[in-house]
Write an enzyme that holds these catalytic residues in place. Structure first.
Site, PDB file in Angstrom:
ATOM      1  N   ASP A  88      12.733 -32.961 -42.000  1.00  0.00           N
ATOM      2  CA  ASP A  88      12.801 -31.832 -41.080  1.00  0.00           C
ATOM      3  C   ASP A  88      14.179 -31.730 -40.445  1.00  0.00           C
ATOM      4  O   ASP A  88      14.653 -30.642 -40.141  1.00  0.00           O
ATOM      5  CB  ASP A  88      11.741 -31.979 -39.993  1.00  0.00           C
ATOM      6  CG  ASP A  88      10.366 -31.760 -40.564  1.00  0.00           C
ATOM      7  OD1 ASP A  88      10.183 -32.076 -41.750  1.00  0.00           O
ATOM      8  OD2 ASP A  88       9.492 -31.274 -39.839  1.00  0.00           O
ATOM      9  N   GLU A  97      16.992 -32.449 -41.872  1.00  0.00           N
ATOM     10  CA  GLU A  97      17.888 -31.795 -42.841  1.00  0.00           C
ATOM     11  C   GLU A  97      17.609 -30.293 -42.897  1.00  0.00           C
ATOM     12  O   GLU A  97      18.507 -29.473 -42.983  1.00  0.00           O
ATOM     13  CB  GLU A  97      17.695 -32.421 -44.231  1.00  0.00           C
ATOM     14  CG  GLU A  97      18.264 -33.819 -44.322  1.00  0.00           C
ATOM     15  CD  GLU A  97      17.747 -34.596 -45.535  1.00  0.00           C
ATOM     16  OE1 GLU A  97      18.557 -35.230 -46.199  1.00  0.00           O
ATOM     17  OE2 GLU A  97      16.531 -34.546 -45.813  1.00  0.00           O
ATOM     18  N   ASP A 144      16.417 -28.519 -40.467  1.00  0.00           N
ATOM     19  CA  ASP A 144      16.952 -27.935 -39.230  1.00  0.00           C
ATOM     20  C   ASP A 144      18.436 -27.645 -39.341  1.00  0.00           C
ATOM     21  O   ASP A 144      18.927 -26.642 -38.830  1.00  0.00           O
ATOM     22  CB  ASP A 144      16.741 -28.910 -38.062  1.00  0.00           C
ATOM     23  CG  ASP A 144      15.399 -28.681 -37.424  1.00  0.00           C
ATOM     24  OD1 ASP A 144      14.734 -27.719 -37.833  1.00  0.00           O
ATOM     25  OD2 ASP A 144      15.028 -29.463 -36.535  1.00  0.00           O
ATOM     26  N   SER A 181     -13.065   2.332 -38.433  1.00  0.00           N
ATOM     27  CA  SER A 181     -13.914   1.301 -39.058  1.00  0.00           C
ATOM     28  C   SER A 181     -14.581   1.903 -40.291  1.00  0.00           C
ATOM     29  O   SER A 181     -14.277   3.027 -40.682  1.00  0.00           O
ATOM     30  CB  SER A 181     -14.928   0.720 -38.092  1.00  0.00           C
ATOM     31  OG  SER A 181     -15.286   1.637 -37.134  1.00  0.00           O
ATOM     32  N   LYS A 229     -14.732  -7.252 -49.030  1.00  0.00           N
ATOM     33  CA  LYS A 229     -14.561  -6.971 -47.602  1.00  0.00           C
ATOM     34  C   LYS A 229     -14.166  -8.290 -46.946  1.00  0.00           C
ATOM     35  O   LYS A 229     -14.964  -9.218 -46.839  1.00  0.00           O
ATOM     36  CB  LYS A 229     -15.837  -6.417 -46.980  1.00  0.00           C
ATOM     37  CG  LYS A 229     -15.638  -6.071 -45.515  1.00  0.00           C
ATOM     38  CD  LYS A 229     -16.686  -5.125 -45.002  1.00  0.00           C
ATOM     39  CE  LYS A 229     -16.345  -4.541 -43.645  1.00  0.00           C
ATOM     40  NZ  LYS A 229     -15.844  -5.458 -42.654  1.00  0.00           N
ATOM     41  N   LYS A 253     -14.329   2.455 -52.284  1.00  0.00           N
ATOM     42  CA  LYS A 253     -13.442   3.537 -51.825  1.00  0.00           C
ATOM     43  C   LYS A 253     -13.297   4.588 -52.906  1.00  0.00           C
ATOM     44  O   LYS A 253     -13.113   4.235 -54.088  1.00  0.00           O
ATOM     45  CB  LYS A 253     -12.052   2.973 -51.498  1.00  0.00           C
ATOM     46  CG  LYS A 253     -12.056   1.995 -50.359  1.00  0.00           C
ATOM     47  CD  LYS A 253     -10.705   1.335 -50.166  1.00  0.00           C
ATOM     48  CE  LYS A 253     -10.794   0.306 -49.049  1.00  0.00           C
ATOM     49  NZ  LYS A 253      -9.584  -0.489 -48.931  1.00  0.00           N
ATOM     50  N   CYS A 261     -15.747 -44.353 -28.573  1.00  0.00           N
ATOM     51  CA  CYS A 261     -15.929 -45.793 -28.471  1.00  0.00           C
ATOM     52  C   CYS A 261     -14.537 -46.367 -28.661  1.00  0.00           C
ATOM     53  O   CYS A 261     -13.874 -46.065 -29.649  1.00  0.00           O
ATOM     54  CB  CYS A 261     -16.863 -46.276 -29.583  1.00  0.00           C
ATOM     55  SG  CYS A 261     -16.775 -48.049 -29.841  1.00  0.00           S
TER      56      CYS A 261
HETATM   57  S1  IVH Z   1     -10.190  -0.293 -45.701  1.00  0.00           S
HETATM   58  C1  IVH Z   1     -10.693   3.317 -42.671  1.00  0.00           C
HETATM   59  N1  IVH Z   1     -10.611  -2.453 -47.072  1.00  0.00           N
HETATM   60  O1  IVH Z   1     -13.104  -3.926 -42.239  1.00  0.00           O
HETATM   61  C2  IVH Z   1     -10.904   1.875 -42.813  1.00  0.00           C
HETATM   62  N2  IVH Z   1     -10.991  -2.543 -44.749  1.00  0.00           N
HETATM   63  O2  IVH Z   1     -15.208  -2.462 -40.772  1.00  0.00           O
HETATM   64  C3  IVH Z   1      -9.881   1.344 -43.717  1.00  0.00           C
HETATM   65  N3  IVH Z   1     -11.721  -4.728 -43.952  1.00  0.00           N
HETATM   66  O3  IVH Z   1     -11.149  -2.797 -39.664  1.00  0.00           O
HETATM   67  C4  IVH Z   1     -10.136  -0.055 -43.983  1.00  0.00           C
HETATM   68  N4  IVH Z   1     -11.709  -5.733 -45.903  1.00  0.00           N
HETATM   69  O4  IVH Z   1      -9.995  -4.430 -41.156  1.00  0.00           O
HETATM   70  C5  IVH Z   1     -10.639  -1.893 -45.862  1.00  0.00           C
HETATM   71  N5  IVH Z   1     -10.921  -4.280 -48.448  1.00  0.00           N
HETATM   72  C6  IVH Z   1     -10.948  -3.735 -47.242  1.00  0.00           C
HETATM   73  C7  IVH Z   1     -11.325  -4.458 -46.096  1.00  0.00           C
HETATM   74  C8  IVH Z   1     -11.337  -3.822 -44.864  1.00  0.00           C
HETATM   75  C9  IVH Z   1     -11.934  -5.880 -44.607  1.00  0.00           C
HETATM   76  C10 IVH Z   1     -11.896  -4.538 -42.495  1.00  0.00           C
HETATM   77  C11 IVH Z   1     -10.860  -3.653 -41.889  1.00  0.00           C
HETATM   78  C12 IVH Z   1     -11.588  -2.736 -40.973  1.00  0.00           C
HETATM   79  C13 IVH Z   1     -12.982  -3.237 -41.021  1.00  0.00           C
HETATM   80  C14 IVH Z   1     -13.910  -2.054 -40.966  1.00  0.00           C
END
Ligand code: IVH
Length: 677
Positions: A35, A37, A39, A85, A119, A296, A432
């Site tokens: 570390d 080095e 630094d 969300s 997710k 999506k 202990c």
């Molecule tokens: S797309 C409009 N893709 O889940 C929302 N979100 O419940 C666009 N999340 O706050 C988010 N994995 O942070 C998207 N593959 C994924 C995701 C994801 C986790 C989270 C995200 C969001 C939450 C919504």
């Protein structure tokens, strides 16, 4: 003074070196340089960058990653486009409903395809890049305003500080990229292990650990947490046109932004369902935690036409997995004594299936956790398995109480050796502190032989218990004295296994210095710190001699670790074990081995008689031996010193008769002190 051209070249060279060493340190956990080095390289780079700041901007330099001085509080940041969300689905039926709704809104599902992604169970962040430079990183907050955690996000090694644009492509003037900060399971376990060794409460799951790390006001703490990130969506993007979500993900990738390796295109909703089933199965084998998949709509044009509701887009759907939770009953609470003497309460539960695994035990961590959750023997509890992490108790189902439940308190006496346990101020753990506690010894030996330490194969938990119970082992150095006959005498150990074990013990003598340091089991010194120490000290003896201030001068060794190392080596019984290891042939005694004759008491024989006030007999012998001397039980002409305590016996008379030097306990202490370095 370097000319500008040389200085810029040197900057590029230093950056390349630092990036290389960062990778060895953070990703491979195999630092090549010390570390100190590191630094020196980093400081040289910081100085040159400061001198030349008028010439170029160094926003993406590795100098930005090391953490900055603590903040008073986080600033608020308004997201340009709110962070929404996702609508949730819990069944295949709801996936079909989603698809049908899209068909209705678009006037048919012709041409509609999807992207499916895990997710991620992490923390949502917004990353603002301007002209390709990472300028602000923020948490989601209420969706409109989050907290500025830029300094913390800069410490995430997989996050590019500057987008790497393919040749001929100009960085967007301003773009908001959304992603999820996570901690992978393997580093999560290591992190928790370290916390437990340090007497800190473990994080309940990787998501909590990631969230806690991201909200540190001191980014130097965040820099030590194994954060990672996957980017998954877009916020505001000036002047950019993506045709599809898949196109967006591939573009992210080409800019150097990490995306999930498990994202796929799906032509139909049925394919999305298949993916859901596959990911549900794959879930516990993944390196990170997910709690479902996200579907999506791929086409950006369709996404635009579908639009958003107040909180979530109509073009995306989160399909959650069943939570890995179950109800069961605490039948008993047992207490485990760990290597460092920490008492851990373990709930013994009615066996219950969660995610295909039968669960019977769950750690309750410590007394504070038990009190906080008000856990009692006989309680019905909700437990969960996160990934393949050890099951956790979520909460007590209060409505199921009958009044017969029994509260639990950790015992005042160690369940293994009966010594009084203590709770050290500022720590949650009850310990202990008896060095000879068999339960601690067992854990200590388990640690010593483990893969990351001396890597002695074939010595499992059962053999260790038998070796300890039959008094063949009192400390790790005794392993090197085991004979084939002794091993064979342990039930179920055949001649061949005994040979294998002896072979593994023999090979371990060649273990690298860092493995040996780790194997010693010094509190707060895990594999990583052992590597740092090994790269600073060429042998154990120089480490033993290092005082706290020398240790603290090493980057990454704070006062707590330094004091733990120094007090470990002040303990004579530890020095004795190390000495015995060397005598047994463990190789790392150093470049210039201290020969026994070079030790101050070598060749001297001691006999103790009567009661010593400040040492136990064992301690006194251990000290003498650690300095090269020998202790025997009877006085002869060969005896050099007799140490006379209170109420000495006939040995004192014999010493007088033979003219052997007699020392009081005080004189003995002064003799030892004279040999302290
Ligand atoms: S797309 C409009 N893709 O889940 C929302 N979100 O419940 C666009 N999340 O706050 C988010 N994995 O942070 C998207 N593959 C994924 C995701 C994801 C986790 C989270 C995200 C969001 C939450 C919504």
């Amino acid at each position: 003074m370097m000319n500008q051209e040389d200085a810029l070249r040197r900057i590029a060279d230093l950056r390349a070196q630092i990036i290389y060493h960062n990778r060895r340190y953070y990703q491979l956990d195999e630092p090549e340089i010390s570390d100190a080095e590191y630094d020196i390289l980093l400081r040289e780079l910081i100085t040159l960058e400061e001198e030349l700041s008028f010439l170029a901007d160094f926003a993406d330099s590795p100098t930005q990653r090391v953490g900055a001085p603590p903040l008073e509080k986080f600033e608020a940041v308004n997201h340009i486009i709110p962070m929404l969300s996702l609508a949730n689905a819990f069944s295949e039926g709801e996936m079909v409903d989603f698809h049908d709704r899209i068909g209705r809104l678009l006037g048919g599902t012709g041409g509609v395809d999807y992207v499916v992604e895990p997710k991620l169970d992490g923390v949502a962040v917004n990353l603002l890049y301007e002209e390709g430079r990472f300028v602000i990183g923020s948490t989601r907050g209420d969706g409109f305003t989050g907290e500025n955690v830029t300094q913390n996000l800069k410490t995430v090694h997989s996050l590019p500080l500057r987008l790497s644009m393919p040749p001929g492509q100009k960085a967007p003037s301003s773009i908001e990229i959304r992603g999820e900060v996570i901690i992978r399971l393997e580093p999560f376990r290591t992190l928790n292990q370290r916390r437990q060794n340090d007497g800190l409460p473990p994080f309940a799951n990787p998501r909590n650990a990631a969230a806690g790390s991201l909200r540190q006001l001191d980014s130097r703490i965040t820099a030590r947490r194994p954060l990672d990130i996957f980017c998954h969506s877009l916020g505001a993007a000036k002047g950019l046109n993506f045709t599809s979500h898949w196109d967006l993900l591939q573009t992210f990738k080409s800019w150097g932004l990490p995306i999930s390796p498990d994202a796929r295109r799906a032509g139909t909703i049925e394919e999305c369902m298949t993916y859901y089933g596959e990911m549900a199965k794959k879930r516990s084998a993944l390196a990170y935690e997910i709690d479902g998949i996200v579907i999506k709509v791929n086409s950006m044009e369709f996404q635009r036409r579908l639009g958003t509701l107040s909180r979530s887009p109509r073009w995306a759907l989160a399909c959650k997995f069943n939570p890995l939770q179950a109800l069961t009953v605490i039948e008993n609470i047992e207490v485990q004594v760990g290597r460092t003497g920490v008492l851990t309460p373990i709930a013994i539960m009615q066996p219950v299936q969660i995610g295909g695994v039968t669960v019977t035990h769950a750690s309750l961590h410590n007394q504070d956790e038990i009190n906080k959750k008000d856990l009692r023997i006989g309680d019905t509890i909700l437990i969960q398995r996160a990934g393949d992490v050890i099951p956790q108790v979520v909460k007590v189902i209060g409505g199921k109480r009958t009044g017969n439940e029994k509260p639990f308190t950790l015992p005042d006496l160690c369940p293994s050796c009966g010594s009084v346990t203590v709770r050290i101020e500022g720590e949650v753990a009850q310990r202990c502190v008896n060095m000879d506690c068999p339960a601690q010894l067992k854990e200590h030996i388990k640690h010593f032989v483990s893969r990351g330490a001396m890597n002695i194969d074939g010595i499992g938990e059962k053999i260790i218990s038998r070796l300890i119970d039959s008094h063949l082992i009192h400390d790790p150095s005794d392993l090197y004295r085991l004979s084939k006959d002794q091993l064979k005498a342990l039930d179920r150990m055949g001649a061949k296994s005994a040979d294998n074990v002896l072979g593994a013990i023999e090979r371990s003598k060649e273990a690298e210095l860092d493995k040996l340091i780790y194997a010693l089991g010094i509190r707060h010194v895990g594999e990583h710190t052992s590597k740092i120490l090994a790269s600073h000290f060429s042998n154990i003896e120089s480490l033993i001699r290092a005082d706290e201030s020398t240790l603290m001068a090493i980057h990454d060794i704070g006062p707590e670790i330094a004091s733990s190392i120094a007090s470990f080596f002040r303990e004579q019984s530890n020095l004795l074990v190390i000495n015995n290891l060397f005598n047994a042939g463990v190789a790392h005694r150093g470049k210039q081995p201290v020969r026994p004759s070079a030790l101050p008491l070598s060749g001297k024989t001691f006999v103790f008689t009567g009661t010593l006030r400040n040492f136990s007999r064992n301690e006194a012998s251990a000290i003498v031996e650690s300095k090269g001397g020998k202790t025997t039980s009877s006085v002869s002409r060969k005896t050099d010193y007799v140490i006379a305590g209170d109420d000495p016996g006939s040995k004192l008379d014999k010493a007088r008769d033979l003219g052997v030097a007699i020392l009081t306990e005080r004189e003995f202490s002064s003799l030892l002190a004279a040999f302290e370095e």
